[in-house]
Design a protein around this motif. Sequence first.
Motif, PDB file in Angstrom:
ATOM      1  N   THR A   1       0.731  -1.459  -0.264  1.00  0.00           N
ATOM      2  CA  THR A   1      -0.025  -0.037  -0.188  1.00  0.00           C
ATOM      3  C   THR A   1       1.130   1.262  -0.019  1.00  0.00           C
ATOM      4  O   THR A   1       0.886   2.244  -0.506  1.00  0.00           O
ATOM      5  CB  THR A   1      -1.063   0.129   1.590  1.00  0.00           C
ATOM      6  OG1 THR A   1      -1.918  -1.559   1.478  1.00  0.00           O
ATOM      7  CG2 THR A   1      -1.867   0.657   1.271  1.00  0.00           C
ATOM      8  N   LYS A   2       1.848   1.074   1.247  1.00  0.00           N
ATOM      9  CA  LYS A   2       2.409   2.505   0.869  1.00  0.00           C
ATOM     10  C   LYS A   2       3.341   2.370  -0.445  1.00  0.00           C
ATOM     11  O   LYS A   2       3.431   4.047  -1.244  1.00  0.00           O
ATOM     12  CB  LYS A   2       3.860   2.463   2.003  1.00  0.00           C
ATOM     13  CG  LYS A   2       3.688   2.157   3.390  1.00  0.00           C
ATOM     14  CD  LYS A   2       4.885   2.655   4.072  1.00  0.00           C
ATOM     15  CE  LYS A   2       4.262   2.157   5.669  1.00  0.00           C
ATOM     16  NZ  LYS A   2       5.506   1.651   6.182  1.00  0.00           N
ATOM     17  N   VAL A   3       4.108   1.571  -1.292  1.00  0.00           N
ATOM     18  CA  VAL A   3       4.581   1.411  -2.580  1.00  0.00           C
ATOM     19  C   VAL A   3       3.233   2.567  -3.434  1.00  0.00           C
ATOM     20  O   VAL A   3       4.076   2.963  -4.207  1.00  0.00           O
ATOM     21  CB  VAL A   3       4.942   0.344  -3.159  1.00  0.00           C
ATOM     22  CG1 VAL A   3       5.386   0.494  -4.832  1.00  0.00           C
ATOM     23  CG2 VAL A   3       6.467   0.185  -1.886  1.00  0.00           C
ATOM     24  N   TRP A   4       2.409   1.420  -3.807  1.00  0.00           N
ATOM     25  CA  TRP A   4       1.485   2.495  -4.471  1.00  0.00           C
ATOM     26  C   TRP A   4       1.142   3.501  -4.372  1.00  0.00           C
ATOM     27  O   TRP A   4       0.981   4.128  -5.606  1.00  0.00           O
ATOM     28  CB  TRP A   4       0.085   1.446  -4.051  1.00  0.00           C
ATOM     29  CG  TRP A   4       0.340  -0.305  -5.428  1.00  0.00           C
ATOM     30  CD1 TRP A   4       1.243  -0.853  -5.542  1.00  0.00           C
ATOM     31  CD2 TRP A   4      -1.192  -1.460  -5.554  1.00  0.00           C
ATOM     32  NE1 TRP A   4       0.258  -2.219  -6.677  1.00  0.00           N
ATOM     33  CE2 TRP A   4      -0.558  -2.666  -6.524  1.00  0.00           C
ATOM     34  CE3 TRP A   4      -1.589  -1.291  -4.866  1.00  0.00           C
ATOM     35  CZ2 TRP A   4      -1.375  -2.939  -6.387  1.00  0.00           C
ATOM     36  CZ3 TRP A   4      -3.101  -1.921  -5.645  1.00  0.00           C
ATOM     37  CH2 TRP A   4      -2.218  -3.231  -6.537  1.00  0.00           C
ATOM     38  N   LYS A   5       0.819   4.319  -3.095  1.00  0.00           N
ATOM     39  CA  LYS A   5       0.305   5.664  -2.524  1.00  0.00           C
ATOM     40  C   LYS A   5       1.806   6.749  -3.081  1.00  0.00           C
ATOM     41  O   LYS A   5       1.363   7.341  -3.431  1.00  0.00           O
ATOM     42  CB  LYS A   5       0.210   5.382  -0.985  1.00  0.00           C
ATOM     43  CG  LYS A   5      -0.122   7.178  -0.016  1.00  0.00           C
ATOM     44  CD  LYS A   5      -1.720   7.001  -0.625  1.00  0.00           C
ATOM     45  CE  LYS A   5      -1.536   8.982  -0.540  1.00  0.00           C
ATOM     46  NZ  LYS A   5      -2.903   9.447  -1.400  1.00  0.00           N
ATOM     47  N   ARG A   6       3.024   6.459  -2.633  1.00  0.00           N
ATOM     48  CA  ARG A   6       4.253   6.588  -2.912  1.00  0.00           C
ATOM     49  C   ARG A   6       4.522   7.050  -4.457  1.00  0.00           C
ATOM     50  O   ARG A   6       4.459   8.154  -5.367  1.00  0.00           O
ATOM     51  CB  ARG A   6       5.397   6.113  -2.180  1.00  0.00           C
ATOM     52  CG  ARG A   6       6.270   7.341  -1.946  1.00  0.00           C
ATOM     53  CD  ARG A   6       7.957   6.726  -1.764  1.00  0.00           C
ATOM     54  NE  ARG A   6       8.317   5.293  -2.552  1.00  0.00           N
ATOM     55  CZ  ARG A   6       8.129   4.707  -2.377  1.00  0.00           C
ATOM     56  NH1 ARG A   6       8.288   3.639  -1.032  1.00  0.00           N
ATOM     57  NH2 ARG A   6       8.808   3.528  -2.810  1.00  0.00           N
ATOM     58  N   LYS A   7       4.210   5.850  -5.330  1.00  0.00           N
ATOM     59  CA  LYS A   7       4.961   5.862  -6.917  1.00  0.00           C
ATOM     60  C   LYS A   7       3.959   6.391  -7.469  1.00  0.00           C
ATOM     61  O   LYS A   7       4.043   6.957  -8.795  1.00  0.00           O
ATOM     62  CB  LYS A   7       5.491   4.185  -6.972  1.00  0.00           C
ATOM     63  CG  LYS A   7       6.562   4.005  -6.305  1.00  0.00           C
ATOM     64  CD  LYS A   7       6.976   3.080  -6.949  1.00  0.00           C
ATOM     65  CE  LYS A   7       7.128   2.467  -8.047  1.00  0.00           C
ATOM     66  NZ  LYS A   7       8.743   1.406  -8.924  1.00  0.00           N
ATOM     67  N   TYR A   8       1.831   5.709  -7.096  1.00  0.00           N
ATOM     68  CA  TYR A   8       1.732   5.939  -8.094  1.00  0.00           C
ATOM     69  C   TYR A   8       0.621   7.155  -7.237  1.00  0.00           C
ATOM     70  O   TYR A   8      -1.080   6.944  -8.455  1.00  0.00           O
ATOM     71  CB  TYR A   8       0.609   5.166  -8.744  1.00  0.00           C
ATOM     72  CG  TYR A   8       1.884   3.816  -8.999  1.00  0.00           C
ATOM     73  CD1 TYR A   8       2.766   3.734 -10.746  1.00  0.00           C
ATOM     74  CD2 TYR A   8       2.733   2.618  -8.354  1.00  0.00           C
ATOM     75  CE1 TYR A   8       4.027   3.230 -10.776  1.00  0.00           C
ATOM     76  CE2 TYR A   8       3.806   1.776  -8.848  1.00  0.00           C
ATOM     77  CZ  TYR A   8       3.862   2.034  -9.943  1.00  0.00           C
ATOM     78  OH  TYR A   8       5.087   1.499 -10.649  1.00  0.00           O
ATOM     79  N   ASN A   9      -0.285   7.032  -6.601  1.00  0.00           N
ATOM     80  CA  ASN A   9      -0.799   7.698  -5.524  1.00  0.00           C
ATOM     81  C   ASN A   9      -2.254   7.033  -5.623  1.00  0.00           C
ATOM     82  O   ASN A   9      -3.407   7.280  -6.339  1.00  0.00           O
ATOM     83  CB  ASN A   9      -0.709   9.758  -6.253  1.00  0.00           C
ATOM     84  CG  ASN A   9      -1.982  10.362  -4.652  1.00  0.00           C
ATOM     85  OD1 ASN A   9      -2.708  10.266  -3.761  1.00  0.00           O
ATOM     86  ND2 ASN A   9      -2.510  10.658  -5.827  1.00  0.00           N
ATOM     87  N   TYR A  10      -2.268   5.924  -5.424  1.00  0.00           N
ATOM     88  CA  TYR A  10      -3.019   4.538  -5.776  1.00  0.00           C
ATOM     89  C   TYR A  10      -3.329   3.654  -4.898  1.00  0.00           C
ATOM     90  O   TYR A  10      -2.137   2.940  -4.349  1.00  0.00           O
ATOM     91  CB  TYR A  10      -3.047   4.296  -6.977  1.00  0.00           C
ATOM     92  CG  TYR A  10      -4.009   3.331  -7.804  1.00  0.00           C
ATOM     93  CD1 TYR A  10      -4.736   3.556  -8.593  1.00  0.00           C
ATOM     94  CD2 TYR A  10      -4.367   2.180  -6.758  1.00  0.00           C
ATOM     95  CE1 TYR A  10      -5.940   2.889  -8.864  1.00  0.00           C
ATOM     96  CE2 TYR A  10      -5.432   1.378  -7.305  1.00  0.00           C
ATOM     97  CZ  TYR A  10      -6.467   1.889  -8.930  1.00  0.00           C
ATOM     98  OH  TYR A  10      -7.129   0.865  -9.175  1.00  0.00           O
ATOM     99  N   LEU A  11      -4.259   3.974  -3.862  1.00  0.00           N
ATOM    100  CA  LEU A  11      -4.513   2.677  -3.057  1.00  0.00           C
ATOM    101  C   LEU A  11      -4.757   1.493  -3.895  1.00  0.00           C
ATOM    102  O   LEU A  11      -5.710   1.362  -4.250  1.00  0.00           O
ATOM    103  CB  LEU A  11      -5.590   3.345  -1.667  1.00  0.00           C
ATOM    104  CG  LEU A  11      -4.972   3.891  -0.996  1.00  0.00           C
ATOM    105  CD1 LEU A  11      -5.943   4.868   0.460  1.00  0.00           C
ATOM    106  CD2 LEU A  11      -3.979   3.990  -0.554  1.00  0.00           C
ATOM    107  N   PRO A  12      -5.081   0.649  -3.097  1.00  0.00           N
ATOM    108  CA  PRO A  12      -5.052  -0.899  -3.426  1.00  0.00           C
ATOM    109  C   PRO A  12      -6.818  -0.767  -3.589  1.00  0.00           C
ATOM    110  O   PRO A  12      -7.517  -0.040  -2.718  1.00  0.00           O
ATOM    111  CB  PRO A  12      -4.987  -2.346  -2.553  1.00  0.00           C
ATOM    112  CG  PRO A  12      -3.657  -1.413  -1.527  1.00  0.00           C
ATOM    113  CD  PRO A  12      -3.867  -0.299  -1.915  1.00  0.00           C
ATOM    114  N   ASP A  13      -7.764  -1.290  -4.290  1.00  0.00           N
ATOM    115  CA  ASP A  13      -8.901  -1.444  -4.383  1.00  0.00           C
ATOM    116  C   ASP A  13      -9.758  -2.366  -3.943  1.00  0.00           C
ATOM    117  O   ASP A  13     -11.004  -2.177  -2.862  1.00  0.00           O
ATOM    118  CB  ASP A  13     -10.164  -1.720  -6.163  1.00  0.00           C
ATOM    119  CG  ASP A  13      -9.873  -0.635  -6.872  1.00  0.00           C
ATOM    120  OD1 ASP A  13      -9.551   0.377  -6.721  1.00  0.00           O
ATOM    121  OD2 ASP A  13      -8.382  -0.914  -7.350  1.00  0.00           O
ATOM    122  N   MET A  14      -8.863  -3.172  -3.053  1.00  0.00           N
ATOM    123  CA  MET A  14      -8.952  -4.969  -2.278  1.00  0.00           C
ATOM    124  C   MET A  14      -8.179  -4.613  -1.743  1.00  0.00           C
ATOM    125  O   MET A  14      -6.794  -4.484  -2.230  1.00  0.00           O
ATOM    126  CB  MET A  14     -10.324  -4.897  -3.125  1.00  0.00           C
ATOM    127  CG  MET A  14     -10.722  -6.311  -2.374  1.00  0.00           C
ATOM    128  SD  MET A  14     -11.859  -6.771  -3.088  1.00  0.00           S
ATOM    129  CE  MET A  14     -10.654  -7.919  -4.785  1.00  0.00           C
TER     130      MET A  14
END
Length: 357
Positions: free
Chosen positions: A145-158
Amino acid sequence: MKLSPLRIGDLVAPVPIIQGGMGVGVSLSQLSSAVANAGGVGIISGVQIGFREPDFETNNNEANVRGLKKEIKKARELSPKGILGVNLLVAINNYKDMVKAAVEEKIDIIISGAGLPTELPELIKGSQTKIAPIVSSGKAASVITKVWKRKYNYLPDMVIVEGPEAGGHLGFSMEELQSKNKPDLPQIVKEVIEALKAFQDRGQRAIPVIAAGGIYDGLDIAKYLKIGASGVQMATRFAATEECDADIKYKQAYVNAKKEDIVLVKSPVGMPGRAIRNEFIKKLELDNIPITKCYGCLRPCDPLKSPYCISTALINAVKGKLENGLIFVGENAHKLKKIVPVKELMEELVEETVKAL
């Protein structure tokens, strides 16, 4: 009383049950569409999905991309309004191509395990496709979740939390699985919910957490809903359905399995797995099974050192050639007594869950 639906962004499944992806070829368009039509989330397994394509042995990557697109199209024809997803292992060699193919076919959800799908948000950019990593710990959920948030400003949908009782490849070491104090799924689910709160506290949307691995009936489903899971993922129950895409002999092996037949095996990819101890496993216990053809399908697999070819073993199984096939199962497969239609199974699970809640 009715069950609360499973909400994944703007997608709403009336029944909070995701049918787990089972490869090779066990959950394709027929099974996934039947589950989607019954109100759940139907999942196509993308592992070596092109095994029926004429050029599968000579042109593996393209055959798999083609096979995936065909199955998504078929599933969508059979379930125009249902929620459909694909399960793609991070460890497959043509992961990016497979993700792109699924996105092109407007798949609703991509679920990814067997490694952390760190680049997945980049690959679905500009599409409506939702993405969900599979994790086995609160730490892994936090990391991805941290990686997605930092690199893509995206949180898992599930986020899907898979415990040690699952079938197929497991995200735990053999030592952990054989330990008396093996990891406890309810505890891991609570840890993942807690780990994700940090991201939701910043005014972000809620991330549904799904419990998976060894979930068998409505009592199990109710247990996880009570501790805060938004739904469950189940695979083994759906293998013993009329709509399951595998050969009837494969389904019958599930129904005939006794508790002592379900064992942990070492997979060529270095992860332990859970399977039925059949003639194939007995042969393996004596010696390696030589690999005559390598598909180059999984990154961690070395054909010179591998005890057997997992693709060949899984393809044999799904085609009903069980003496040379590997049959992955969940820990509770021995409880199965008969093969039933998906609709009947879903109704039974909902009824049991409502009663248990």
